[in-house]
Design a protein around this motif. Sequence first.
Motif, PDB file in Angstrom:
ATOM      1  N   UNK A 137      38.487  40.560  49.787  1.00 34.18           N
ATOM      2  CA  UNK A 137      37.094  40.780  50.081  1.00 34.18           C
ATOM      3  C   UNK A 137      36.254  40.647  49.044  1.00 34.18           C
ATOM      4  N   UNK A 138      36.642  40.523  47.600  1.00 33.68           N
ATOM      5  CA  UNK A 138      35.760  39.287  46.440  1.00 33.68           C
ATOM      6  C   UNK A 138      35.942  38.402  46.741  1.00 33.68           C
ATOM      7  N   UNK A 139      37.054  37.077  47.837  1.00 25.51           N
ATOM      8  CA  UNK A 139      37.428  36.044  47.817  1.00 25.51           C
ATOM      9  C   UNK A 139      35.902  35.664  49.003  1.00 25.51           C
ATOM     10  N   UNK A 140      35.805  36.412  49.606  1.00 22.89           N
ATOM     11  CA  UNK A 140      35.082  36.026  50.696  1.00 22.89           C
ATOM     12  C   UNK A 140      33.758  36.479  50.276  1.00 22.89           C
ATOM     13  N   UNK A 141      33.290  37.764  49.399  1.00 24.25           N
ATOM     14  CA  UNK A 141      32.213  37.869  49.372  1.00 24.25           C
ATOM     15  C   UNK A 141      31.649  36.610  48.309  1.00 24.25           C
ATOM     16  N   UNK A 142      32.592  36.053  47.651  1.00 26.72           N
ATOM     17  CA  UNK A 142      31.941  34.780  47.104  1.00 26.72           C
ATOM     18  C   UNK A 142      31.326  33.874  47.465  1.00 26.72           C
TER      19      UNK A 142
END
Length: 380
Positions: A137-142
């Motif tokens: 999720x964090x990778x997608x957000x970035x």
Amino acid sequence: MAQRRRIGIIYTYDENWIGGTYYIQNLISALNNLPESSLFELVIFTENNEHYTELKNSTHYPFLVRGSHVVRLSLIKRMVNRIGRAINNQNIFSVLISDIAWVFPGNNERLFKKDQPFLYWIPDFQENYLPEYFSPQEITRRKQIQANIIKTGKYILFSSQSARNDFNEIYPLNNLNQFVLNFAVTHPELKECFSKMDKFNIPRLFFICCNQFYKHKNHITLFKAIQLLKKEGHDICVVFTGKEHDERHPEFFKEIIEMIQVLEIENQVKLLGFINREDQLCLMKNAVAIIQPSLFEGWSTVIEDAKALRAKVIASDINVHREQLNSYGLSLLFGATNEIELAKCLLTIGKIDAVVPDYRKNVIVFAENFRMIIDNISNN
């Protein structure tokens, strides 16, 4: 007299990413070195008045104002904005009404009118090189943030050539106007530094590592090096400062404690947690050397602190550290995951000596280059 240019600055005090907080503090402090006639009026957008007041008192910048032109939109208008951002990535209604030339760092676009010019900043691209330290999720957000910058942005700033190179490798077809701005630190006046060692019960000879306890900061390699030296009969002390909770890996600090016990180095390490900035700087100033073992950085505040203090540095041999320590003779590099090399550096760092440049020039260049970047993008 010509009207002073107004630059919006987004400021967040966040102990989970204190480097970002220090970045803005150091930028504003550096700008004090410019002639008064060329100073910007800085409009600070932050979460509360307390953070603004602390920033004003710590930087002593003469033209700092609180961003206060906030209009609370109705629920219907907020829903329409959400639809607008989904369709063409733009707000239909403005939340913030202001005559600001540029906003930096360019994020939180939804707070501003849709045609507000932004100077974007991406600190680093760690998620591309150490994805195991991030949730999907964090990778997608970035990635979504970066995609938005590429799609709608025009200007972007990096803190290092290394970060710029990473960006162009990941996004080779981008059309952004790019700038590299190496930041520099401004320290408060340090008083009675020797008393800080007594305050924290620290021996007179010690090393220090000032990193949050996040996995990529690579404390593990340092612990292994300490154990190697202990086995060889070298009883060193390493002091650690930094927040002891990693939101991405809540159990990590528990693993740190367990590893210290397994390696039987409890008497060689001292964990202080997140401490007062002045206390931290005093300890850094009096340490045998400052250790920066991180696996990934955009431009290390710790290393800039060391250079400003004219302290000796032991750093992991990664691209950005080589860039940052190029011409700083009071430093040694080690293979980032090689505890044997790090142990040797700990033994030999005390023997090196060199004349290092006057750091104040770095601060002045930081301010001048930021002004030139604003001039550049304003004239295009």
